[in-house]
Every structure is written in C-alpha cells, then in structure tokens.
Design a protein around this motif. Structure first.
Motif, PDB file in Angstrom:
ATOM      1  N   TRP A 446     -11.972 -22.143  11.195  1.00 20.11           N
ATOM      2  CA  TRP A 446     -12.664 -23.398  11.853  1.00 20.11           C
ATOM      3  C   TRP A 446     -13.859 -22.905  12.858  1.00 20.11           C
ATOM      4  O   TRP A 446     -14.545 -23.852  13.347  1.00 20.11           O
ATOM      5  CB  TRP A 446     -11.589 -24.194  12.285  1.00 20.11           C
ATOM      6  CG  TRP A 446     -10.573 -24.681  11.534  1.00 20.11           C
ATOM      7  CD1 TRP A 446      -9.297 -24.035  11.172  1.00 20.11           C
ATOM      8  CD2 TRP A 446     -10.797 -25.725  10.401  1.00 20.11           C
ATOM      9  NE1 TRP A 446      -8.822 -24.904  10.145  1.00 20.11           N
ATOM     10  CE2 TRP A 446      -9.624 -26.026  10.001  1.00 20.11           C
ATOM     11  CE3 TRP A 446     -11.789 -26.821  10.321  1.00 20.11           C
ATOM     12  CZ2 TRP A 446      -9.490 -26.943   8.722  1.00 20.11           C
ATOM     13  CZ3 TRP A 446     -11.718 -27.824   9.182  1.00 20.11           C
ATOM     14  CH2 TRP A 446     -10.622 -27.725   8.620  1.00 20.11           C
ATOM     15  N   GLY A 447     -13.953 -21.870  13.260  1.00 20.77           N
ATOM     16  CA  GLY A 447     -14.768 -21.338  14.082  1.00 20.77           C
ATOM     17  C   GLY A 447     -14.144 -21.353  15.300  1.00 20.77           C
ATOM     18  O   GLY A 447     -14.126 -20.319  15.993  1.00 20.77           O
ATOM     19  N   GLU A 448     -13.480 -22.367  16.119  1.00 23.32           N
ATOM     20  CA  GLU A 448     -12.655 -22.538  16.968  1.00 23.32           C
ATOM     21  C   GLU A 448     -11.759 -23.518  17.118  1.00 23.32           C
ATOM     22  O   GLU A 448     -11.818 -24.435  16.251  1.00 23.32           O
ATOM     23  CB  GLU A 448     -13.471 -22.890  18.367  1.00 23.32           C
ATOM     24  CG  GLU A 448     -14.542 -21.775  18.912  1.00 23.32           C
ATOM     25  CD  GLU A 448     -15.174 -22.340  20.008  1.00 23.32           C
ATOM     26  OE1 GLU A 448     -14.981 -21.569  21.174  1.00 23.32           O
ATOM     27  OE2 GLU A 448     -16.070 -23.179  20.206  1.00 23.32           O
ATOM     28  N   VAL A 449     -10.562 -23.232  17.698  1.00 27.20           N
ATOM     29  CA  VAL A 449      -9.423 -24.407  17.632  1.00 27.20           C
ATOM     30  C   VAL A 449      -9.269 -24.681  19.269  1.00 27.20           C
ATOM     31  O   VAL A 449      -9.557 -23.777  20.081  1.00 27.20           O
ATOM     32  CB  VAL A 449      -8.246 -24.013  17.074  1.00 27.20           C
ATOM     33  CG1 VAL A 449      -8.524 -23.880  15.416  1.00 27.20           C
ATOM     34  CG2 VAL A 449      -7.703 -22.574  17.366  1.00 27.20           C
ATOM     35  N   VAL A 450      -8.641 -25.771  19.765  1.00 23.61           N
ATOM     36  CA  VAL A 450      -8.336 -26.057  20.843  1.00 23.61           C
ATOM     37  C   VAL A 450      -6.921 -25.579  21.244  1.00 23.61           C
ATOM     38  O   VAL A 450      -6.016 -25.507  20.815  1.00 23.61           O
ATOM     39  CB  VAL A 450      -8.383 -27.643  20.872  1.00 23.61           C
ATOM     40  CG1 VAL A 450      -8.075 -28.247  22.463  1.00 23.61           C
ATOM     41  CG2 VAL A 450      -9.782 -28.349  20.418  1.00 23.61           C
ATOM     42  N   VAL A 451      -7.150 -25.163  22.546  1.00 20.79           N
ATOM     43  CA  VAL A 451      -5.959 -24.491  23.335  1.00 20.79           C
ATOM     44  C   VAL A 451      -5.902 -25.296  24.754  1.00 20.79           C
ATOM     45  O   VAL A 451      -6.816 -25.043  25.283  1.00 20.79           O
ATOM     46  CB  VAL A 451      -5.934 -23.060  23.437  1.00 20.79           C
ATOM     47  CG1 VAL A 451      -4.701 -22.613  24.136  1.00 20.79           C
ATOM     48  CG2 VAL A 451      -6.108 -22.649  22.044  1.00 20.79           C
ATOM     49  N   ALA A 452      -4.586 -26.048  25.133  1.00 21.81           N
ATOM     50  CA  ALA A 452      -4.342 -26.498  26.302  1.00 21.81           C
ATOM     51  C   ALA A 452      -3.640 -25.809  27.057  1.00 21.81           C
ATOM     52  O   ALA A 452      -2.366 -25.493  26.882  1.00 21.81           O
ATOM     53  CB  ALA A 452      -4.100 -27.944  26.111  1.00 21.81           C
TER      54      ALA A 452
END
Length: 512
Positions: A446-452
């Motif tokens: 995906w290129g990047e994924v979201v991390v919180a």
C-alpha cells in the motif's frame, strides 16, 4: 524604524506605568525599563565595541532580564539571536557559530555546560550573565540617548527553526516584519490597555516573546512567573493577583490549564485573553476550553518565516456558536490576517478552488527576508513573492483555512492521501483517549498504512475494537489505523509539539 522606539514612546508617555514584574514583584516602570535597556545598549556599543548589524545571542531561561537585554540589543542597532533555553549546549553552539554572534546573554545555569564548548565559536567574545560583573558593567554604562536609526529592512531578529528535517535555518526578520506583526496583533488578535498583563509562561525566545512588542506599545505590564515556565496552578494564582492576564500558549498548555481549572474549580475571571497556536488544536479540546473558561480564546496560525501572522480565528468567531458552519470554523485556523494574503496552491503556487487541498502560501509585510546565508533554501521557500509554508490545507468559500498537516506528514496509502489530523480528530472523540498522534508506516503493497499512538485517560483503557468501531462510523475504511500503539505519553519538544519523527523511530523499534 527601530523596534526600540516602541519602548521609548511608552517611557515618555507613561513613565511611571508598571512595566516589568517577577511574579508579583515590580522590577521596573517604563522609564526604568527604557533606561536599563539604553544603558545596556551603551555598554554593547561603547564598552564592547559592537557595530550595527552585529549579532547578539540570547540563551536565557524566561527572566525579567530577557526583555531589558532584548531592547538593549535593538537600541544599539544590533540583531537579536534568540536561542531556545531547552536546547542542548551543542545545539546552541551551532546557532552561535552559524549566526556569527559576537556576544551572548546567557543564564548562569545554562552557562556552565556551554562554556566548555565555546572554543567552537571563535567569533564569540563576550558572555553576559545577569548578576555577574560584565552584565553589571553594561547597566552602569552611559545610556544611549536614542535608539539607532535602522532602515525598515534591516535585520532585527534572527530566529532558528527547530531543524526537524536537518540543520536549523536562520529566519531573517526585519524591523518592518516585526512592526507589521505588532500591527496585526491589534487588528486581528486583541486590543491591549495599560492595565493588561502579558505573562510569559511559554518561551520568550519564541512566539510568546514576540508578542511583547504589542504590550510594550500599549504600556501594558509584563510578568515573568517565579518558575520561569508553564505551571497551571501558578498561572491561576497570577490571574487572581494581577487580573486581566493575557498569554500565548501551545495547545498542549491550554489543555493542561483547562484541566487544572476544571478539576480545581478555580475562577477563570482573571484571564483576559489566551492566544493559542504552534500546533494543532483539536475541535473537541477548544470546545471544552470554551465550556470551562469562557470566551477568552483566540487562535493564531503562523510560523517562524511569517511570525504569528498567517491567519487568526477571533474571539468572536469562537463565540458564535449559532453560526451554521460553527463546527467547521472552530476546527479551522481562521481567516487571513489583515496585512497578509493567504492562498492554497498547487505545486507551482497556482491558486486552486475552494475546498481543494494544497500547500498553504502567504505573502505580505510579515514574511521573512530569507534564510541566513542559505540562498538555496531561500529560493525553494520564497517563490514569486509567496512563502511556501510546507503546510497542507484548504480554504472554504468564506476564506477560513482548514489545516490538514505538514506536507511531510501526509500519509499516502494505495495512492490516496490521508491527513493524520482527520484521523486524530475522530479518535479524540472516545472518552478514554487523552491524546493521540497518527503517523504513516511503510508498507510493501500500500505504500503506507496508518498507525495511531494513543495516550489513555487515567483509569480508562480504550480497546482497539472500540477505536476501530469509532473510526468506521466517522471516516472511510482505508483511513482507519491498521495498528494502535498505547503509550504513557507522546514525545514532544519544549514547545509542546509532538515529535512525529520519534514516533516513527519508536514504531520501527517495536516492530509490526
């Protein structure tokens, strides 16, 4: 055009008006403050033989001497180089080397570690420590009779950026720039009366210190807390003693102050104006601040390259709860300040339609002259008369600017842009979330994924399932975090900004 004329004017018109306090103790009236600064100027020029345009560093904790030294520098036609007191001595040394500072005002507590490194700054000839002999000699010097005349574009303030993407750059701000910034305070932020009190609980080396000029021009009072830093209980006590308190604070400071007032049941009546900026203020946080402390808030958006002056969200806008677009407005950073133009543009700076997302650009009298001895960075940032801020946002039809993120913080996943602030705003709606910061993690597909990264409230532990459900109710599925990191605190710099670079390093260290 010399900023020191602001002090001279107030000293002549309001000579006995209280000017400078340490906590509740009066240090000087306006005549006394002007005299001390004029003597410092005399000592810098006649005693230390500094010449107009020479740079003088200020590496001091918040203290009353900061303001008298600053105006002494300007009186003499010199250039102030403020250095954040929280920097490591080696970082301070870089600023001294790069600016070519010939003298340095430094707090005694900060001087010890720095002195061992000063061989690396051969240009620096004088250490001026409040209370020590060289500083006292300055105060015993013959006062200059008038501030040295400076051309509008002569350098006044050489401010070094935080350097999150490399070495700090010296932002060159002229007397014209800072006069324009001062004018914008009165037109877009707040009116000031001699009875008003500016309290310096945020670093004087940054935005809080720049706002001294508006309060000097109005012959208002200046208070340095006993602690020299931000302490909610101390601020409440000062508001009770002095009244009509004004302050500049980062959003994290506002949140701590509001929490203290709410928990202690303190009366906020002694606070007149709280200007916030320097980082994202989430809509839920400003709602709570208004509920707890009333209509005392003004938001400004600026950066070192256009100090304190890009947009403002006024007290009136924040108080207009019945406006049909109130929810969108309190999540914005307001409208362009009076002496600047603001545009959202494409990569070439061409304006784009309302509602579309692009880079925030600004031009006007407050925009810097460029970066000190760095023509390449200047050319990349100042183009066709516009300052390219590096911030991403959109303008609505009424001219309100909604910031998304720094361009370097935008997450691109599967070819789609995800703005961390949008995800953070949703997660903060969970009653168990005290703070949150969202970053991107590299992903092979995906290129990047979201991390919180999530900080929970005491005694409350939000689950990943709860946070996922909240996100899926509010935003597109591709925007929801693919991982949650529950931490005790978010890493921040000394001005309250979350250090996303450290979060990325921490995420790598913890593994997928």
């Amino acid at each position: 055009m010399n900023l020191a004329q602001l002090l001279v004017r107030s000293a002549r018109v309001f000579p006995t008006a209280p000017a400078l306090f340490r906590h509740t103790t009066l240090i000087a009236d306006y005549r006394g403050l002007a005299t001390r600064s004029a003597r410092i100027a005399g000592g810098l020029t006649d005693g230390l033989r500094l010449k107009p345009g020479d740079r003088v560093g200020l590496f001091m904790d918040n203290c009353p001497e900061y303001l008298e030294a600053l105006y002494g520098i300007w009186f003499a036609g010199l250039v102030a180089v403020p250095i954040n007191a929280k920097l490591h001595p080696r970082e301070a040394l870089f600023v001294l080397q790069d600016s070519g500072a010939l003298a340095l005002f430094v707090s005694e507590a900060l001087s010890t570690d720095l002195m061992a490194l000063l061989r690396g700054a051969p240009a620096l000839r004088h250490l001026l420590i409040p209370g020590r002999d060289e500083y006292l000699k300055l105060l015993a010097s013959e006062a200059v009779t008038e501030p040295l005349h400076r051309a509008p574009d002569d350098l006044a303030w050489l401010f070094y950026t935080s350097g999150t993407t490399g070495r700090p750059k010296g932002v060159m701000l002229s007397h014209r720039n800072l006069f324009a910034m001062t004018t914008c305070y009165f037109t877009d932020v707040d009116q000031v009366a001699p009875q008003d009190v500016m309290v310096y609980s945020a670093p004087i080396s940054h935005g809080a210190g720049l706002y001294n000029s508006a309060h000097v021009l109005a012959a208002a009072r200046h208070v340095v807390p006993e602690s020299g830093h931000f302490d909610p209980e101390e601020l409440v006590a000062l508001s009770r003693h002095h009244g009509r308190l004004a302050m500049f604070a980062a959003p994290t400071m506002v949140k701590r102050l509001v929490d203290h007032v709410a928990q202690s049941g303190s009366d906020p009546a002694g606070f007149r104006t709280i200007v916030y900026g320097g980082g994202p203020m989430y809509a839920e946080d400003i709602r709570r601040a208004l509920d707890v402390m009333g209509d005392r808030f003004v938001q400004i958006y600026g950066q070192g390259e256009s100090p304190m002056t890009i947009t403002a969200l006024s007290r009136a806008h924040l108080a207009d709860r019945h406006h049909p677009r109130y929810d969108q407005r309190i999540a914005s950073v307001g409208v362009a300040q009076s002496l600047v133009e603001v545009r959202v543009g494409d990569a070439e700076g061409r304006p784009i339609a309302a509602g579309e997302v692009g880079e925030v650009l600004v031009r006007g009298e407050t925009v810097m002259q460029g970066y000190w001895q760095n023509p390449e960075a200047t050319a990349a940032t100042l183009r066709n008369g516009w300052l390219f801020t590096g911030d991403v946002g959109s303008l609505d039809d009424d001219g309100f600017l909604a910031l998304k993120d720094r361009s370097k913080d935008v997450i691109i996943s599967g070819g789609s842009n995800i703005y961390p602030r949008e995800v953070e705003e949703v997660l903060l709606r969970h009653p168990g979330v005290a703070e949150v910061s969202v970053i991107g993690r590299r992903h092979p597909e995906w290129g990047e994924v979201v991390v919180a990264f999530v900080v929970g409230r005491p005694g409350v532990s939000p689950s990943e399932a709860e946070l996922d459900a909240l996100c899926l109710e509010q935003i597109a599925r591709f925007k929801r975090p693919k991982a949650y990191r529950f931490v005790a605190a978010l890493p921040k710099n000394n001005y309250g900004k979350v250090l996303k670079t450290e979060l990325r390093q921490l995420d790598q260290g913890l593994g997928a």
